[in-house]
Enzyme design. Sequence first.
Site, PDB file in Angstrom:
ATOM      1  N   CYS A 257      38.739  53.175  25.746  1.00 43.22           N
ATOM      2  CA  CYS A 257      37.558  52.315  25.925  1.00 43.22           C
ATOM      3  C   CYS A 257      37.773  51.125  26.850  1.00 43.22           C
ATOM      4  O   CYS A 257      37.178  51.068  27.921  1.00 43.22           O
ATOM      5  CB  CYS A 257      37.095  51.812  24.561  1.00 43.22           C
ATOM      6  SG  CYS A 257      36.563  53.152  23.501  1.00 43.22           S
TER       7      CYS A 257
HETATM    8  N1  NAD Z   1      38.178  56.695  20.649  1.00 44.06           N
HETATM    9  C1  NAD Z   1      37.535  55.567  20.437  1.00 44.06           C
HETATM   10  O1  NAD Z   1      38.089  54.633  19.847  1.00 44.06           O
HETATM   11  C2  NAD Z   1      36.106  55.373  20.878  1.00 44.06           C
HETATM   12  C3  NAD Z   1      35.394  54.296  20.344  1.00 44.06           C
HETATM   13  C4  NAD Z   1      34.086  54.101  20.712  1.00 44.06           C
HETATM   14  C5  NAD Z   1      33.516  54.950  21.655  1.00 44.06           C
HETATM   15  N2  NAD Z   1      34.213  55.979  22.190  1.00 44.06           N
HETATM   16  C6  NAD Z   1      33.532  56.850  23.144  1.00 44.06           C
HETATM   17  O2  NAD Z   1      33.164  58.054  22.505  1.00 44.06           O
HETATM   18  C7  NAD Z   1      33.261  59.153  23.402  1.00 44.06           C
HETATM   19  C8  NAD Z   1      34.205  60.201  22.842  1.00 44.06           C
HETATM   20  O3  NAD Z   1      35.498  59.629  22.712  1.00 44.06           O
HETATM   21  P1  NAD Z   1      36.631  60.241  21.802  1.00 44.06           P
HETATM   22  O4  NAD Z   1      37.676  59.190  21.686  1.00 44.06           O
HETATM   23  O5  NAD Z   1      36.069  60.831  20.572  1.00 44.06           O
HETATM   24  O6  NAD Z   1      37.163  61.412  22.754  1.00 44.06           O
HETATM   25  P2  NAD Z   1      38.130  62.620  22.345  1.00 44.06           P
HETATM   26  O7  NAD Z   1      38.786  63.073  23.603  1.00 44.06           O
HETATM   27  O8  NAD Z   1      38.963  62.244  21.159  1.00 44.06           O
HETATM   28  O9  NAD Z   1      37.138  63.744  21.838  1.00 44.06           O
HETATM   29  C9  NAD Z   1      36.216  64.355  22.655  1.00 44.06           C
HETATM   30  C10 NAD Z   1      36.096  65.809  22.227  1.00 44.06           C
HETATM   31  O10 NAD Z   1      35.086  66.411  23.026  1.00 44.06           O
HETATM   32  C11 NAD Z   1      35.505  67.735  23.337  1.00 44.06           C
HETATM   33  N3  NAD Z   1      34.742  68.189  24.488  1.00 44.06           N
HETATM   34  C12 NAD Z   1      34.899  67.898  25.787  1.00 44.06           C
HETATM   35  N4  NAD Z   1      33.945  68.484  26.522  1.00 44.06           N
HETATM   36  C13 NAD Z   1      33.169  69.159  25.647  1.00 44.06           C
HETATM   37  C14 NAD Z   1      32.014  69.956  25.784  1.00 44.06           C
HETATM   38  N5  NAD Z   1      31.454  70.164  26.970  1.00 44.06           N
HETATM   39  N6  NAD Z   1      31.483  70.507  24.692  1.00 44.06           N
HETATM   40  C15 NAD Z   1      32.032  70.302  23.477  1.00 44.06           C
HETATM   41  N7  NAD Z   1      33.110  69.531  23.277  1.00 44.06           N
HETATM   42  C16 NAD Z   1      33.674  68.975  24.359  1.00 44.06           C
HETATM   43  C17 NAD Z   1      36.988  67.611  23.546  1.00 44.06           C
HETATM   44  O11 NAD Z   1      37.631  68.861  23.403  1.00 44.06           O
HETATM   45  C18 NAD Z   1      37.377  66.625  22.448  1.00 44.06           C
HETATM   46  O12 NAD Z   1      37.711  67.275  21.244  1.00 44.06           O
HETATM   47  C19 NAD Z   1      33.711  58.555  24.734  1.00 44.06           C
HETATM   48  O13 NAD Z   1      32.579  58.262  25.497  1.00 44.06           O
HETATM   49  C20 NAD Z   1      34.382  57.270  24.310  1.00 44.06           C
HETATM   50  O14 NAD Z   1      34.337  56.299  25.343  1.00 44.06           O
HETATM   51  C21 NAD Z   1      35.514  56.222  21.809  1.00 44.06           C
END
Ligand code: NAD
Length: 428
Positions: free
Chosen positions: A270
């Site tokens: 982030c």
């Molecule tokens: N990790 C954090 O602390 C956090 C906090 C707030 C917001 N976010 C935001 O949330 C969003 C997701 O982050 P995250 O940390 O969960 O990411 P992550 O990489 O842990 O998880 C994302 C998942 O999406 C899957 N994926 C990718 N493309 C896909 C598709 N086309 N169809 C289905 N699945 C698909 C991946 O395989 C993965 O399992 C991002 O925008 C991030 O900025 C993350």
Amino acid sequence: MDLKSRIDRRDVTAAIIGLGYVGLPLAVELAKAGVKVIGFDVHAGKVAEISAGRSYIPDVSAEDVANTVRSGHLRATTSPADLADVDVIDICVPTPLRKTKDPDLSFVIQAVDTAASVLRKGQLIILESTTYPGTTVEIVGPALEAKGLKAGADFYLAFSPERVDPGNPTYQTKNIPKVVGGIDEESTKLAAAFYRQVVDTVVPVSSTEVAEMVKLLENTFRAVNIGLVNELALMCHRMNIDVWEVIDAAKTKPFGFMPFYPGPGLGGHCIPIDPFYLSWKARQNGFEARFIELAGHVNSAMPEYVVTRVAEALNTHRKAINGSRVHVLGVAYKRDVNDLRESPALDIIELLERRGAEVTYSDPYVPEFSHAHLNFTSIGPEQVTADCAVIVTDHRVFDYPAIVKRFPLVVDTRNALKGMTDARIVRL
Ligand SMILES: NC(=O)c1ccc[n+]([C@@H]2O[C@H](COP(=O)([O-])OP(=O)(O)OC[C@H]3O[C@@H](n4cnc5c(N)ncnc54)[C@H](O)[C@@H]3O)[C@@H](O)[C@H]2O)c1
């Protein structure tokens, strides 16, 4: 029965697209609350883990996954066809930057294509991925409408930023207030009702753009303040002032001050990334986001600064980095998590290696990793002999007094050794 009444009775099926740090906790909370959840991910390994009742996210217990899978409330799939009958689609896929620091919306676009393939009248589509203001209306809406249905008239569309803080024992999905902004009143109302099933406080706002901007304000606020305090740390070192003591004293002010701490550089999905979504969009509008650029500049120079401090420390022992053994403590991007994404430890290790150091590391949360064509395996500090240790991530499980005894020099980038006095300790 209308969608709102069905949501309130938890008589809906929700698809969570993307089962990572954000998607899996949400899917499990919804399933625990009695909502039928189909988790969709392109990563077959993750889907297999969930189906077997296991968790790969530390904040989600295997027991919760196993129970919700067994009760039939949670099911994971890699097949879009399994989403044919869902009422709500919630998209939680990554939003990284390209090498050029431009937003990479390819995952969002792919996930929206999946949603479009099963879109039907009356569905609610929500985007949670962090992104620049305008994404929901400019990218997601039109891609869904290409199917022939109209946003607002035929289906509902909203944005709700995720605020999860992995590893935080106090604030988790349920007690972190959720901001929700729809493309119209009905979309906001439905998305708010949906989250109310599992989140204590929902904060509706007037538009998707406001909801998108809220998240970027929050993370830009952190990036800028961390940049400020990192610069202050460099300044204090020059002036021979203990920056940690300064911050501890400043935070006794009961109003108008909030402590931020210096460190080895930004990490995670982030803070190092999201502000650049905003500066990119600002540039499209002819506006230069100067604070974001400056904070990025200061924060991204911190790994190099840490290596300089290691060199200075070794120098006091008449040693050069070249040929010295340097042991890195903690490689995850923050305390008590197993997430390596954007971790400053990777840059620090690469810079040390490039200068000829022999690098080893300990991280109980990250048993092994590869970076810059090198493979590393964690080794306990008690088994290592090195010229200098560097605390990059202040995991609580480390035995800090033993670490100070073990290594001739300990560069502490996190003030993990607070209160300890020893000539071997070098604080940032
Ligand atoms: N990790 C954090 O602390 C956090 C906090 C707030 C917001 N976010 C935001 O949330 C969003 C997701 O982050 P995250 O940390 O969960 O990411 P992550 O990489 O842990 O998880 C994302 C998942 O999406 C899957 N994926 C990718 N493309 C896909 C598709 N086309 N169809 C289905 N699945 C698909 C991946 O395989 C993965 O399992 C991002 O925008 C991030 O900025 C993350």
